[in-house]
Design a protein around this motif. Sequence first.
Motif, short mmCIF file in Angstrom:
data_model
loop_
_atom_site.label_atom_id
_atom_site.label_comp_id
_atom_site.label_asym_id
_atom_site.label_seq_id
_atom_site.Cartn_x
_atom_site.Cartn_y
_atom_site.Cartn_z
N ASP A 168 4.93 31.13 -13.76
CA ASP A 168 5.31 32.65 -14.34
C ASP A 168 6.09 32.25 -15.62
OD1 ASP A 168 7.87 31.16 -13.96
OD2 ASP A 168 7.75 31.82 -11.62
N GLU A 169 6.41 33.79 -16.18
CA GLU A 169 6.86 33.67 -17.52
C GLU A 169 8.14 33.02 -17.50
OE1 GLU A 169 6.36 37.45 -19.43
OE2 GLU A 169 7.65 36.82 -20.93
N ALA A 170 9.11 33.11 -16.55
CA ALA A 170 10.37 32.67 -16.52
C ALA A 170 10.14 30.74 -16.82
CB ALA A 170 11.05 32.97 -15.11
N GLY A 171 9.48 30.62 -15.80
CA GLY A 171 9.23 29.04 -15.91
C GLY A 171 8.82 28.59 -17.16
N LEU A 172 7.72 29.16 -17.69
CA LEU A 172 7.14 28.80 -19.29
C LEU A 172 8.09 29.00 -20.27
CD1 LEU A 172 4.64 28.23 -20.89
CD2 LEU A 172 4.34 30.66 -20.97
N LYS A 193 6.76 21.46 -6.10
CA LYS A 193 6.17 22.74 -5.61
C LYS A 193 6.02 23.40 -7.09
CE LYS A 193 5.33 25.13 -2.13
NZ LYS A 193 4.24 24.48 -0.76
N GLY A 194 4.87 23.90 -6.83
CA GLY A 194 4.27 24.78 -8.00
C GLY A 194 4.46 23.92 -9.30
N TYR A 195 5.35 24.67 -10.37
CA TYR A 195 5.51 23.71 -11.55
C TYR A 195 6.90 23.03 -11.66
CZ TYR A 195 8.61 27.98 -12.67
OH TYR A 195 9.64 28.89 -12.59
N LYS A 196 7.45 22.68 -10.56
CA LYS A 196 8.66 22.04 -10.42
C LYS A 196 8.45 20.72 -9.62
CE LYS A 196 11.54 26.10 -10.73
NZ LYS A 196 12.47 26.97 -9.95
N MET A 197 9.40 19.60 -9.92
CA MET A 197 9.43 18.31 -9.54
C MET A 197 11.04 17.97 -9.10
SD MET A 197 6.45 16.50 -11.91
CE MET A 197 6.27 15.00 -10.83
N TRP A 198 11.02 17.31 -8.12
CA TRP A 198 12.52 17.01 -7.86
C TRP A 198 12.53 15.25 -7.62
CZ3 TRP A 198 10.47 21.34 -5.95
CH2 TRP A 198 11.01 22.51 -6.15
N ASN A 199 13.40 14.67 -8.17
CA ASN A 199 13.49 13.24 -7.69
C ASN A 199 14.33 13.10 -6.47
OD1 ASN A 199 16.22 13.33 -8.82
ND2 ASN A 199 15.85 12.54 -10.61
N GLY A 222 17.52 14.65 -6.32
CA GLY A 222 17.45 16.22 -6.13
C GLY A 222 17.44 16.68 -7.55
N GLU A 223 17.45 15.97 -8.43
CA GLU A 223 17.30 16.76 -9.97
C GLU A 223 16.11 17.38 -10.24
OE1 GLU A 223 20.33 13.39 -12.39
OE2 GLU A 223 18.13 12.76 -11.77
N GLU A 224 15.96 18.55 -10.71
CA GLU A 224 14.75 19.14 -10.86
C GLU A 224 14.27 19.10 -12.29
OE1 GLU A 224 14.85 23.29 -9.36
OE2 GLU A 224 14.19 23.76 -11.38
N TYR A 225 12.90 18.97 -12.42
CA TYR A 225 12.09 19.31 -13.48
C TYR A 225 11.15 20.09 -13.62
CZ TYR A 225 14.10 14.34 -14.09
OH TYR A 225 15.11 13.29 -14.08
N ILE A 226 10.84 20.72 -14.93
CA ILE A 226 9.74 21.30 -14.92
C ILE A 226 8.52 20.66 -15.51
CG2 ILE A 226 8.60 23.23 -16.60
CD1 ILE A 226 11.57 24.54 -16.47
N ASP A 227 7.39 20.75 -15.00
CA ASP A 227 6.39 19.96 -15.13
C ASP A 227 5.35 20.41 -16.32
OD1 ASP A 227 4.41 18.12 -15.11
OD2 ASP A 227 3.78 18.49 -13.09
#
Lengths: 418, 418, 418, 418
Positions: free
Chosen positions: C398-402, C30-36, C39-44
């Motif tokens: 968004d700025e936070a994600g960046l 979703k958006g700039y995030k990916m999960w495996n 359930g681990e989260e990655y920033i894309d």
Amino acid sequence: MNKDMEVFEQLESGVRSYVRSFPTVFTKTKGYKMWNAEGEEYIDFFSGAGALNYGHNDDHMKQKLIEYITSDGITHSLDMASEAKAEFLTKFNDIILQPRNLDYRIMFPGPTGTNTVESALKLARKVTGRTDVISFTNGFHGMTIGSLSVTGNSMKRKGAGIPLQNVVTMPYDNYVNEQDSIDYLERFLEDSGSGVAIPAAMILETVQGEGGINAASFEWLKKVERVCKRWGILLIVDDVQAGIGRTGSFFSFEPAGIKPDIICLSKSLSGYGLPLAVTLIRPDIDKFSPGEHNGTFRGNNHAFITASAALDYWKDDQLEQNIHEKSEITLAFLNQLVEKYPALEGEVRGRGLMVGVACGADGLAGKIAAEAFQRGLIMETAGPNDEVFKLFPALNIDEAGLRQGLAIIEDSIKEVLR
Amino acid sequence: MNKDMEVFEQLESGVRSYVRSFPTVFTKTKGYKMWNAEGEEYIDFFSGAGALNYGHNDDHMKQKLIEYITSDGITHSLDMASEAKAEFLTKFNDIILQPRNLDYRIMFPGPTGTNTVESALKLARKVTGRTDVISFTNGFHGMTIGSLSVTGNSMKRKGAGIPLQNVVTMPYDNYVNEQDSIDYLERFLEDSGSGVAIPAAMILETVQGEGGINAASFEWLKKVERVCKRWGILLIVDDVQAGIGRTGSFFSFEPAGIKPDIICLSKSLSGYGLPLAVTLIRPDIDKFSPGEHNGTFRGNNHAFITASAALDYWKDDQLEQNIHEKSEITLAFLNQLVEKYPALEGEVRGRGLMVGVACGADGLAGKIAAEAFQRGLIMETAGPNDEVFKLFPALNIDEAGLRQGLAIIEDSIKEVLR
Amino acid sequence: MNKDMEVFEQLESGVRSYVRSFPTVFTKTKGYKMWNAEGEEYIDFFSGAGALNYGHNDDHMKQKLIEYITSDGITHSLDMASEAKAEFLTKFNDIILQPRNLDYRIMFPGPTGTNTVESALKLARKVTGRTDVISFTNGFHGMTIGSLSVTGNSMKRKGAGIPLQNVVTMPYDNYVNEQDSIDYLERFLEDSGSGVAIPAAMILETVQGEGGINAASFEWLKKVERVCKRWGILLIVDDVQAGIGRTGSFFSFEPAGIKPDIICLSKSLSGYGLPLAVTLIRPDIDKFSPGEHNGTFRGNNHAFITASAALDYWKDDQLEQNIHEKSEITLAFLNQLVEKYPALEGEVRGRGLMVGVACGADGLAGKIAAEAFQRGLIMETAGPNDEVFKLFPALNIDEAGLRQGLAIIEDSIKEVLR
Amino acid sequence: MNKDMEVFEQLESGVRSYVRSFPTVFTKTKGYKMWNAEGEEYIDFFSGAGALNYGHNDDHMKQKLIEYITSDGITHSLDMASEAKAEFLTKFNDIILQPRNLDYRIMFPGPTGTNTVESALKLARKVTGRTDVISFTNGFHGMTIGSLSVTGNSMKRKGAGIPLQNVVTMPYDNYVNEQDSIDYLERFLEDSGSGVAIPAAMILETVQGEGGINAASFEWLKKVERVCKRWGILLIVDDVQAGIGRTGSFFSFEPAGIKPDIICLSKSLSGYGLPLAVTLIRPDIDKFSPGEHNGTFRGNNHAFITASAALDYWKDDQLEQNIHEKSEITLAFLNQLVEKYPALEGEVRGRGLMVGVACGADGLAGKIAAEAFQRGLIMETAGPNDEVFKLFPALNIDEAGLRQGLAIIEDSIKEVLR
């Protein structure tokens, strides 16, 4: 039109070319002179485009040739062994290769320049397993498809009727102002993303004849050799036009101190204007299978006879001396000419007796050559736009003949610029 | 190894080939005979692979050539006009073209077979604006990239080191049993989904020399011509080896009653074994620009002199008569040979004095030729697997010489089959 | 190895690649995030190599797509007319072309980048009747033979298994120090002896993605356009990766003020990561015959639906504003990074949100990207030697994600340099 | 013209094609039916040129797809690992490969038919080190340069704008009357003088779709496989159109009992009309380096989801039964049609539900298809001259729908022949 010329108009293909610049029927020639059917004399500053470096019908070669024919020596031997061929091989090795500390296997690829170039390209690709070859801007290597692929001239290239492939053209020395073309070339090789693969070979002329009498500096040639060595690229020197003394030494590359992997020789190799060519191959890459490249006229024994006789001129340095002296005279003359006639926008080019003047104005060089012909001098133009008039006197021309020719050039320029 | 052969071993490239089959040093030749340095005599059934149809060192040509050289006639003239060239053009037109009701422009494309083939292919592509050319299985047209592309032999093709392009190979006459290869070919042309485009040209030999002495029927040749006409395809006959009388008439295609658009001639054209080639072009497709194809040795005047002398043999039908008689003798002999020695699994092939025997067993033809050499006969093999021994005697051989050669062949076969 | 990965090891071809750098099984995004799967989260920061400029599974597009599928809208329509296609054409014209004063015919060449590039090259050759195309060093245009021919990477080129032809590679902006590559290029075009024919087209990326995030200056692009106009060469901009906002504007070339003759778009065109490509063609050169280029998946209506929805983001300048702001943040961060960690020997490259850092030491960029993956950031490397780590965040990040992603990069560098 | 069609006229490239045959705007589809904006119903005997073998918008797949999208499953994953891809790989192996005793590595070469063909050709050349590929008359493999090279259609080939190389076209089964095209082909391979090198691969369709619904006999296919094995040539079956049940079995070649070295699948692979392709590779020749062939849309997860769902149809033989029954009905109908309307000069062609009728008179098939469209049936023409009308109903069509479509065909023929 001259009535004698009608036969050519009527029967010969329209592809004929020099006959249009020099519309007369030649009958007899000797040394640097030619005569037409009317007995009119011409000084020859063309020398068969470099195929007659020793002048026409040299007496020494002529005598050997007549003796050979008279005695029914074998004329045509394909690549069988013959006495005449053995003599040529031996003398070529003894007089040319060994004294220069050169070691090459001698291949007879067919009797013309394009035969030797094609054999060189094929061999380089076979030996390296690579397909591309790097050629240089304004290079001229021949008219068959392989050789034409590495030839720059766009009119000639279009004559192929097919896209010419497996070749990358790189800038010759001094091609773009203030850029070292070798740095440029090497940038492409170093960068695995450049789109230019490491080629099988680079092929070049040390002085480009058809391309406009462009002489590469010795420094540039050394750099090319260094780059070839570094990347495992074979260096092919096409010495068909610049070789056999034309630029001052037997091989044109000698003063640059380089050793090509493959050398192409033809034109003046037979000495007498007879078709003959050899491909000189570094022994460890002499990898063609027997007969993998062949051709009917590899064994032109008449040419072996005259070529062996011609080699006698290289037993001492007399011929080289003469080239040097006549080159000095010629270059001095051309330099003062350019200064004296600024309307030429002239640039003196070349080395040894492979020299010319590039003219600024369109069509000027052609007009000068045409006028010179009217005045009894045979002289060709060169360059992508035929912007260079080109002086190719016999290497053994005497000073009188040389000065007579040069005087005709000056007279022609005066007339044309008037 | 013979000490005289060492110079070739040491100095010449490994690509040398015939010298391996005929390991002796030739010094003198006359007519159909050759002698080596030891004075041993050989009968020549090889004739320079078709370059010596008039035998070696013909006296008529020899005399003309010596006279010309002695008088300092121009030797090398590029494509400038010369008296010797004018004579050749005139005689070729008067003796060869006009009596056969043929009208072609004569192009001098460089002095070898591959030069004329390359010029023909380039011209056909230029004139039609198409890129593909149809060649035929087991065709042989030369070793430069353009000619090699239309040559069938896989070993030679690999020598190119690059994929050979812009060519489609179609089956020659009788290539696949009980199939008419022309129907097959035309099916591809008719079908716009075949993947085979209408080509610029078809190129063929009427009798394939290197390909194994395969003689196309006249009917097949007529069909090829008809298909070419129907689809606007230029027909190129490569008469380099089959022409100049080898199969019985000056042009090999005469008895088939066809008129090619372009004809390639070389090999025996000069008569004396000197390099010379012409490309004959239907006048309305003579479309090269001046100089669009060129070459240094287009003006080999020694060859013009001997070629003109050679044309004298075509003023009457005596030579043709001789070919016919000797061909009859030869074919009769070979036919009985094949019958007499079934172990040969022999098949007699060819036409005129371009004949041979295909042998069933691997390597047999080569052994026979090797044995024949030991017995004083020079004879080559041909075909994709060198399975054919090939008889190419001089066209003017006398009956004694012919029978002597044939006897050596039979003796060799006996010895080999023993 | 992770057990979930075994299926790929066992069943998929060894050609798989990114899965080796990012060895985990993704399930949700979703958006700039990916999960495996764990359930681990990655920033894309990879964004599907530029195919996900709007982030993953954008809600607006998602809603439209589900509605369309639910209503049994036509999914696959080849190049027949459909409502979804009509809407896309209309919106693309109204929102993108007209406001930018651009007039192009829209071709659907098949749904991938290489389809649009191939169609562009074919069209340019057809329209001009010329065969050569000029490409640039380190260009990347696709993996099918036509596109691969204009791609620089030597590993990819070798994958072709055949020589790649009809292409001349010229230096991209700043390729050789202190040399203007356009002057260089034009020297070849001006000189009829250069061996380089006037090409059908030049094809380029304004910022090279795979080639190492090399951004051409606007001045250089203007010069290229000028040279193309002068010589009648078509200018093809491959905006597959740099387009659709990635460098700050919809078309990457807008700020350079040029108008290409042909434009290639794909990757983020559908907005949602679905396969879609268009070729934009100057109306007067829209010369393909009906069906002359075709393909099964030209009518991917799901992609039309999401693409139309994605175009809504271009109705105002909000997205462009965001790209600009985030680009400023990113470039400032990278510049201080390079200063702070001199061991990187870093060079900041790129434009908009197509940026990266070229690292001096071999393999360093790869190690940083690998470390970043361990820390939850997806980031690719680029360049001929994978020497660049490449930041491709979603354009609407968004700025936070960046800042979170940038912080991971710095941490990774610290760890790697330790 | 319909007002709704104007947008396509005005904005889309002239290359658009099917929209000209079926000039209406489609909005909704289900199973074998399509509706336009006016609510008019059409029976679909075109099935997306074979991309919609399961009909439109199949409910099972639709449900899975909506669920996946709703749950924000990863849409675009390049060649990273994803749950949806793992499921597809597993099911493809379990349901398709293993039960058929087949062992292939699965490559995702990009989502279209031409992507898989290009990858297959590249791989075959890389693995064998050879450059040529043998293709067959009237083969159709795609529009990018590599695939186009092996495609027969001359109009499409000309679209390349360059000569298409590295390919030899051989006759497909029954191409020339009473000749066995495989004997013919093998003659070229056996003969080292044929000019045809041993190729890297042969590529073929078992039933040619675009080429005119030409079905190769199983015997012929077996012979091809035998020749490939004998000469070490890789056999590539392009099953893009004939595969996935179209001719009666999942792979079209199953009943011939052959095992290709490489298989190309696309079109109906995703089941739902979404772009997806795989290249199946014999494990021991799975030799691409990681990333040596790549592409942005290799990881189209929506397509993985529907493809996995589609595979459920192959868990039992119900679908195959249906194809068989409907094929019987269709062929019986077509055979009586051809008999009943001799003016058709009809020839029934094909296998399974990949069938058609070749019409003797020029343009007749096109007129019948156009008339059928007026009467509510979507049907394409095929063949080099569009001489075949082509029946491609959904494989799961019911008898009522099938008979309704067939009746429209008969009515159309009556009308056209009137």
